[in-house]
Motif scaffolding. Structure first.
Motif, PDB file in Angstrom:
ATOM      1  N   ASP A 361       0.850  -1.188   0.000  1.00  0.00           N
ATOM      2  CA  ASP A 361       0.000   0.000   0.000  1.00  0.00           C
ATOM      3  C   ASP A 361       0.889   1.241   0.000  1.00  0.00           C
ATOM      4  OD1 ASP A 361      -2.317  -1.448  -0.001  1.00  0.00           O
ATOM      5  OD2 ASP A 361      -2.384  -1.580   2.201  1.00  0.00           O
ATOM      6  N   ALA A 362       0.315   2.355  -0.482  1.00  0.00           N
ATOM      7  CA  ALA A 362       1.104   3.592  -0.603  1.00  0.00           C
ATOM      8  C   ALA A 362       1.093   4.353   0.717  1.00  0.00           C
ATOM      9  CB  ALA A 362       0.543   4.441  -1.741  1.00  0.00           C
ATOM     10  N   ASN A 363       1.707   3.759   1.779  1.00  0.00           N
ATOM     11  CA  ASN A 363       1.839   4.533   3.029  1.00  0.00           C
ATOM     12  C   ASN A 363       3.237   4.348   3.604  1.00  0.00           C
ATOM     13  OD1 ASN A 363       1.913   2.319   5.056  1.00  0.00           O
ATOM     14  ND2 ASN A 363      -0.181   1.945   4.303  1.00  0.00           N
ATOM     15  N   LEU A 364       3.614   5.310   4.460  1.00  0.00           N
ATOM     16  CA  LEU A 364       4.979   5.397   4.963  1.00  0.00           C
ATOM     17  C   LEU A 364       5.404   4.131   5.695  1.00  0.00           C
ATOM     18  CD1 LEU A 364       7.537   7.040   5.450  1.00  0.00           C
ATOM     19  CD2 LEU A 364       6.451   7.998   7.492  1.00  0.00           C
ATOM     20  N   GLU A 365       4.525   3.611   6.550  1.00  0.00           N
ATOM     21  CA  GLU A 365       4.885   2.439   7.353  1.00  0.00           C
ATOM     22  C   GLU A 365       5.239   1.247   6.446  1.00  0.00           C
ATOM     23  OE1 GLU A 365       6.003   0.502  10.581  1.00  0.00           O
ATOM     24  OE2 GLU A 365       5.609   2.645  10.391  1.00  0.00           O
ATOM     25  N   LYS A 368       8.556   1.798   4.811  1.00  0.00           N
ATOM     26  CA  LYS A 368       9.633   1.638   5.796  1.00  0.00           C
ATOM     27  C   LYS A 368       9.904   0.155   6.047  1.00  0.00           C
ATOM     28  CE  LYS A 368       9.978   2.906  10.365  1.00  0.00           C
ATOM     29  NZ  LYS A 368       9.401   3.698  11.481  1.00  0.00           N
TER      30      LYS A 368
END
Ligand code: F0G
Length: 377
Positions: A361-365, A368
């Motif tokens: 998914d396109a999220n920071l976590e 990371k």
């Protein structure tokens, strides 16, 4: 622009069979980098004190070494008033012929083996506007047809049986010698139709004032032969794919087969010239399996940052094997021609990269985690 590089004919005009009347059809080919390998020799037994360089011909305008010969062949065809050119090809010659014909305002007819050319090469021939003729046969069948049709239709053959092709291709040997300030001890090169190895031998020989059997044009009359730049020539080492290795079988291979479609050739047109070059230089021929070829294609990309097509990896794979087994002497300067760019053949490249591409998914976590989970240990 006074110092603008304008292609190999202008660069080496005095060493090529051109005159003021020759219209120069050029895409600024040649002047490709000679890249010193940083990792692979040291990773190879007996390789630590070998200086090994790659002549990366994939950085020519149509992404293969063929541009060197094609600028000469098409310029000379234009000088002779040709309106159309023809070639048989495993892909790269057709791409180069199509591009230079486009530039010269000629029609290119290219005969290719159906289903056996890399997609990038087909895309090139079509985009440059060649008339693409697929044949139900292999390169060798196409070559025989081209020789026959050129007797019956007004088309100039631009395969490497055209001696101007080898004249253009010899310039790579000039560039290597100039870049090193000397000739290499060994020059390693993939062999298919056997034109390129013959062209290099002309080039290395001319650099040290020798005429060769391969040079069918000058018969030792070139004035620059009296002005040698270096004193030695390399041993020429020609590598083939095991399923398409007529030099190892000492004659024609009926049904050549290899993943390296560029060199899927069983009846090389320059067989005698190439054999003479290898014999005269004290070199040798050898063969590599498809597994060895693909493994080296990948290693060159992920250890050296050089992405070449499968046929091009043959020279480096062969050289490293011969360094390991001691045929190439310790302390040598070794050059390898890497003939074409990896982007020519994306299908074979992707097929051998087994690891799935990570999709998140396109999220920071998530990004990371993808990074932390893949850092080197
Ligand atoms: N490497 C590549 C990428 C090639 O395309 C070829 C030949 C070779 C090596 C072998 O060179 O024929 O001079 O011994 N390709 C030709 C073509 C046959 O039609 O594109 P060679």
């Amino acid at each position: 622009m006074q110092n603008h590089y304008s292609g190999l004919i202008n660069r080496y005009r005095e060493r090529l069979p051109v005159s003021d009347k020759t219209p120069v059809i050029s895409l600024c080919e040649g002047d490709t980098p000679l890249i010193k390998l940083a990792n692979l020799p040291a990773e190879t037994p007996n390789g630590a004190d070998i200086s090994m360089y790659v002549k990366f011909e994939g950085l020519n305008p149509t992404a293969s070494f063929k541009d060197r010969g094609m600028t000469m062949a098409v310029s000379k065809a234009a000088e002779e008033g040709a309106k159309a050119i023809v070639c048989a090809s495993t892909g790269n010659t057709s791409a180069a012929a199509a591009a230079y014909a486009a530039r010269a305002g000629m029609t290119a007819f290219v005969l290719i083996p159906e289903g056996k050319i890399a997609m990038g090469k087909l895309a090139q021939a079509m985009m440059y506007g060649a008339v693409v003729i697929q044949i139900r046969g292999n390169f060798d069948d196409g070559m025989e047809l081209v020789k026959r049709v050129a007797k019956e239709a007004p088309v100039a053959i631009v395969n490497s049986i055209n001696p101007f092709r080898l004249q253009g291709q010899k310039t790579a040997a000039f560039e290597i010698t100039e870049a090193l300030g000397r000739a290499p001890d060994y020059h390693c090169i993939p062999v298919g139709n056997a034109g390129n190895i013959s062209g290099y031998w002309i080039g290395f020989s001319e650099m040290c004032g020798h005429n060769t059997e391969s040079c069918t044009l000058c018969n030792g009359q070139c004035p620059f032969l009296a002005d040698p730049k270096v004193t030695t020539r390399p041993r020429m080492v020609g590598y083939q794919a095991a399923g398409a290795a007529p030099f190892m079988r000492n004659g024609k291979v009926e049904n050549p087969e290899t993943v390296a479609t560029a060199i899927r050739i069983g009846n090389p047109q320059s067989f005698d010239l190439a054999k003479a070059a290898v014999d005269e230089s004290g070199g040798w021929f050898d063969e590599l399996t498809d597994e060895e070829i693909l493994a080296m294609q990948k290693r060159l990309a992920n250890r050296e940052g050089i992405f070449c097509e499968p046929a091009s990896a043959v020279s480096v794979a062969g050289a490293l094997r011969d360094i390991e087994n001691g045929k190439i002497a310790p302390g040598s300067v070794v050059t390898c021609t890497v003939t074409g760019h990896g982007l020519k053949d994306p299908d074979v490249a992707i097929a051998q990269c087994q690891e799935p591409v990570v999709t998140i998914d396109a999220n920071l976590e998530a990004v990371k985690q993808a990074i932390l989970g893949n850092l080197p240990g």
